[in-house]
Each structure stands twice: as C-alpha cells, then as structure tokens.
Design a protein around this motif. Sequence first.
Motif, PDB file in Angstrom:
ATOM      1  N   GLU A   1     -11.092  33.387 120.142  1.00 15.23           N
ATOM      2  CA  GLU A   1     -10.649  33.930 121.424  1.00 15.23           C
ATOM      3  C   GLU A   1      -9.259  34.547 121.334  1.00 15.23           C
ATOM      4  OE1 GLU A   1     -11.119  30.429 123.734  1.00 15.23           O
ATOM      5  OE2 GLU A   1     -13.307  30.620 123.856  1.00 15.23           O
ATOM      6  N   ARG A   2      -8.521  34.254 120.244  1.00 16.74           N
ATOM      7  CA  ARG A   2      -7.186  34.832 120.072  1.00 16.74           C
ATOM      8  C   ARG A   2      -7.233  36.188 119.376  1.00 16.74           C
ATOM      9  NH1 ARG A   2      -6.813  29.285 119.328  1.00 16.74           N
ATOM     10  NH2 ARG A   2      -5.130  28.225 120.451  1.00 16.74           N
ATOM     11  N   GLY A   3      -8.395  36.542 118.806  1.00 12.78           N
ATOM     12  CA  GLY A   3      -8.503  37.821 118.134  1.00 12.78           C
ATOM     13  C   GLY A   3      -9.198  37.719 116.788  1.00 12.78           C
ATOM     14  N   LEU A   4      -8.977  38.730 115.948  1.00 12.25           N
ATOM     15  CA  LEU A   4      -9.669  38.855 114.661  1.00 12.25           C
ATOM     16  C   LEU A   4      -8.672  38.766 113.517  1.00 12.25           C
ATOM     17  CD1 LEU A   4     -12.489  41.277 113.709  1.00 12.25           C
ATOM     18  CD2 LEU A   4     -10.372  41.354 112.377  1.00 12.25           C
ATOM     19  N   LEU A   5      -9.066  38.092 112.446  1.00  6.20           N
ATOM     20  CA  LEU A   5      -8.276  38.049 111.215  1.00  6.20           C
ATOM     21  C   LEU A   5      -9.087  38.674 110.091  1.00  6.20           C
ATOM     22  CD1 LEU A   5      -6.927  34.367 111.297  1.00  6.20           C
ATOM     23  CD2 LEU A   5      -5.669  36.444 111.904  1.00  6.20           C
ATOM     24  N   ASP A   6      -8.478  39.601 109.360  1.00  2.00           N
ATOM     25  CA  ASP A   6      -9.087  40.225 108.183  1.00  2.00           C
ATOM     26  C   ASP A   6      -8.298  39.714 106.981  1.00  2.00           C
ATOM     27  OD1 ASP A   6      -9.941  41.866 106.137  1.00  2.00           O
ATOM     28  OD2 ASP A   6     -10.019  43.668 107.376  1.00  2.00           O
ATOM     29  N   LEU A   7      -8.902  38.792 106.211  1.00  2.00           N
ATOM     30  CA  LEU A   7      -8.180  38.058 105.171  1.00  2.00           C
ATOM     31  C   LEU A   7      -8.858  38.219 103.817  1.00  2.00           C
ATOM     32  CD1 LEU A   7      -7.680  34.766 107.215  1.00  2.00           C
ATOM     33  CD2 LEU A   7      -5.889  36.417 106.631  1.00  2.00           C
ATOM     34  N   PRO A   8      -8.130  37.901 102.729  1.00  2.00           N
ATOM     35  CA  PRO A   8      -8.789  37.853 101.421  1.00  2.00           C
ATOM     36  C   PRO A   8      -9.837  36.741 101.382  1.00  2.00           C
ATOM     37  CG  PRO A   8      -6.385  37.834 101.200  1.00  2.00           C
ATOM     38  CD  PRO A   8      -6.700  37.596 102.647  1.00  2.00           C
ATOM     39  N   LEU A   9     -10.744  36.831 100.430  1.00  2.00           N
ATOM     40  CA  LEU A   9     -11.702  35.740 100.231  1.00  2.00           C
ATOM     41  C   LEU A   9     -10.964  34.497  99.737  1.00  2.00           C
ATOM     42  CD1 LEU A   9     -14.654  37.649  98.543  1.00  2.00           C
ATOM     43  CD2 LEU A   9     -14.565  36.737 100.871  1.00  2.00           C
ATOM     44  N   PRO A  10     -11.501  33.311 100.005  1.00  2.00           N
ATOM     45  CA  PRO A  10     -10.827  32.082  99.564  1.00  2.00           C
ATOM     46  C   PRO A  10     -10.641  32.045  98.049  1.00  2.00           C
ATOM     47  CG  PRO A  10     -12.550  31.565 101.153  1.00  2.00           C
ATOM     48  CD  PRO A  10     -12.709  33.018 100.806  1.00  2.00           C
ATOM     49  N   ASN A  11      -9.499  31.506  97.629  1.00  2.00           N
ATOM     50  CA  ASN A  11      -9.286  31.344  96.184  1.00  2.00           C
ATOM     51  C   ASN A  11     -10.118  30.189  95.616  1.00  2.00           C
ATOM     52  OD1 ASN A  11      -7.491  29.508  97.604  1.00  2.00           O
ATOM     53  ND2 ASN A  11      -6.544  29.073  95.637  1.00  2.00           N
ATOM     54  N   LEU A  12     -10.592  29.282  96.460  1.00  2.00           N
ATOM     55  CA  LEU A  12     -11.521  28.251  96.000  1.00  2.00           C
ATOM     56  C   LEU A  12     -12.904  28.879  95.857  1.00  2.00           C
ATOM     57  CD1 LEU A  12     -10.445  25.218  98.236  1.00  2.00           C
ATOM     58  CD2 LEU A  12      -9.665  25.807  95.933  1.00  2.00           C
ATOM     59  N   ALA A  13     -13.559  28.635  94.715  1.00  2.00           N
ATOM     60  CA  ALA A  13     -14.777  29.367  94.373  1.00  2.00           C
ATOM     61  C   ALA A  13     -15.977  28.882  95.174  1.00  2.00           C
ATOM     62  CB  ALA A  13     -15.069  29.219  92.870  1.00  2.00           C
ATOM     63  N   GLY A  14     -16.866  29.831  95.491  1.00  2.00           N
ATOM     64  CA  GLY A  14     -18.143  29.489  96.095  1.00  2.00           C
ATOM     65  C   GLY A  14     -18.287  29.999  97.508  1.00  2.00           C
ATOM     66  N   PRO A  15     -19.491  30.470  97.863  1.00  2.00           N
ATOM     67  CA  PRO A  15     -19.707  30.990  99.222  1.00  2.00           C
ATOM     68  C   PRO A  15     -19.510  29.941 100.308  1.00  2.00           C
ATOM     69  CG  PRO A  15     -21.777  30.895  97.981  1.00  2.00           C
ATOM     70  CD  PRO A  15     -20.682  30.645  97.004  1.00  2.00           C
ATOM     71  N   HIS A  16     -19.727  28.652  99.980  1.00  2.00           N
ATOM     72  CA  HIS A  16     -19.519  27.601 100.977  1.00  2.00           C
ATOM     73  C   HIS A  16     -18.056  27.496 101.403  1.00  2.00           C
ATOM     74  CE1 HIS A  16     -18.881  25.895  97.010  1.00  2.00           C
ATOM     75  NE2 HIS A  16     -18.167  24.931  97.552  1.00  2.00           N
TER      76      HIS A  16
END
Length: 411
Positions: free
Chosen positions: A225-240
């Motif tokens: 509800e505060r808006g959108l964040l466009d961030l890098p993918l997590p540095n921890l591996a895996g789609p989960h």
Amino acid sequence: MALHPKVIDLSLGRIEGLLAKLGHPERALPPVIHIAGTNGKGSTLAMIRAGLEAEGKRVHAYTSPHLAHFHERIVVAGEIIAEAALAALLEECEAANGGAPITFFEITTAAAFLAFARTPADYTLLEVGLGGRLDATNVVARPRLTVITPVSVDHTQYLGETIEAIAGEKAGIIKRGVPCVIAPQRDAALGVIEGRAGRLGAPILAEGQQWDVAREGDALIYRDERGLLDLPLPNLAGPHQVVNAGTALAALRELGAGAVGCEAAVTRAVWPARMQRLTRGPLVEAAEGCELWLDGGHNPAGGEAVAATLRGMGAKPTHLICGMLNTKDVAGYMTPLAGVAESLTAVAIPGEANTLPAEATAAAAASVGLPATVAPGTVEAVRALAAAHPGARLLICGSLYLAGRVLRENG
C-alpha cells in the motif's frame, strides 16, 4: 546442570519460572520481531537484520539450530556473543534455576534474553525454535511485530499431523493488537492464522492481500500500500528466496525502513548452508574442479525449494550427497529431487544419535526413482563422485546437522 530428561518438551511453565527468578529479562528486551514458520525463518530473519543494520540500527538476533559453533545462535548488537560471556550467562541461569527441571533450549533462551536485556539495541529478532505457541521464545507479551513464514508439514510428533494443527501452533505467536506479516500459505493454513489474528485484533499484512512480490526478469518487484519497489534479486540462492525477501520487506516497511534498508535486505543478507557455494577448504580440494554446494533443507518443502533452485542454475549433471535424521519424511524430501539429480550418495551424520543409517537413506532414494549408493563419509563421497563425474555439480544436503558438520570440518 540437571537438564530436563526430554530434549524437547513444549511448555512455557519452566522457562517462565526461570525468567521470574532472573528478574524478567524478557520484559526489558528492545522491540521484538518474533518469527515462526516451517521454512524460511532463518533466511527471512537474516534479510530483516541486513535491512535494519544498513539503516544504522543495532540488532540482537536469536536463531537455531547453530551450524558450526553453538554461540552462533546469539548475536548481541550485531556481534556473535563471546563464548566466555555465554558461559558466564549460562552459569548465572543455572544458579538461578536451582536444579529445577529445564531443557537445554529453555536455559539457553533465558541466557540470550539476559544478554539482550543488558545491551542497548534498537531491535531484537527472535526465531522460534519449534512450533510457536509453546516455544520458549513465546514469553514476550507484546512484540513489535510477528512474522509467519510458509507453513508446511514437519515435526508432526510435536505439532500435529495436519497442516491446520501445525498452523495453529505457529499462529500461537500472534499477540493482541500486534501486526502480523504472513508469507504465502496454503489456504488451510492461512485460514487458521487469519482466524487467530482476527480473534486477537491483530492487523494482518498478508501476501496477496496487503503486499505481493515476484521476480520479473533480473529484478525483484515488491508492491504494497506504500508503493512499488524495483530491487535486485536476492543474493541468497534459489527462487524460494523471492518469497522470503517479500516477507522481510513487508516486515521492514512496517518498521519504517526506507530504500537503503530494503535494498540491503535482498543484497547483503548472509545465511550459511542455504544453497551455499563452497569455494575453499579440504572438501573443495577433494571435489577436484566440481562445483560444490551445501544446503540444510530437510523436509518436503525444503526438497521442493532445492529442486527449484537446481532447475534454475543451468544445465549441469548434479549428484547429491545426503544424510538425514530418522525423524524426517525422507521420501517426501527426496521426491522432488529425483527429477533434477542423477544420483544420490547416502552418508550417516557423524555424532548424531538420530541419524538415519546410510543404507536406509539410500533405500528411500531408490524408492522414489533416484539411483543411490552409500559412502562411509562426506569426504569419501565427494572424492568418488569427483573421480566418476568430472566437472559435475555436487550438493551436500538433507540436514542442518550434516551441514554444520561440513562447515566445521571444511574450515
């Protein structure tokens, strides 16, 4: 120290009695973020911690189990507690307890609370040990925030046979009027969690309702509800880890974190033995040019997460080295892996009374269509696989206890 005869005996009475004798340190903790769930608790905690610390906050953290060394469980204002300091706190707790029955986890939780109450910090991150409702960490009357990561079937001998029963135990950390971040859940689990939150008037921040997260190309997109964040993918591996990142971001946004903290949550988190690439040490030398990975997942949901991670890592023959406990759903863990690995080499976990014999682990793998052999130990398995499959991907997996042993022995 006279420990309770059961290693696990879910109850709050013993630790409440000890904390009273210690002057109630649990009432003097910096604001608490309490995290329960079946999978993803540790990774989510690590991301929240990374985000808070990037914004200059001092953070205590209590996690379990440890990997290489016990004192890793207790982080005081950003630093792992010194072994001598922990020993002194445990002696203080033992003296206060006066020989009354107490479990190992309960007395170490009390020691952690003492350390946290005596050292200034901005937040305290508490990971539930087992369940939630009767877990020793569930003595904080009013945390700042509760978080429930994905709930699945595990520890049925303690938490119940159904997803609804297990979700009820996890939801036991929800407190009246305290906001609760809810990660993606099966409908049956979500109904139980939302029901308890509703009865207690706890505002919910649920995935798919108040927030959502997704991977879009090489970016992580988070919306609330505060808006959108466009961030890098997590540095921890895996789609989960995309789900875990979304859960952590929802928590951080509720705590008022800004852009710096949110980006750090996904780029700076450190959590060993969760699809961790090993790059040095005797085991890497034994692997002779093979990729060597380590993961501590140990239940069916963990197996699915590892399988999804491997599918996303690019085509390369993958061979597993697996050791598990006899309390786990071994076939359930291995079933999703049968489609992504070419073989499994089974080992026993050294020094663990509840280790599954290597032969039984191999039989479980074979029963789900995964070709399996046995080896006397991890080093021998790595050497044999490296010789037979040059350049392959080798993954040591199946148990955090095995992962801890690997990290200790590999330096």
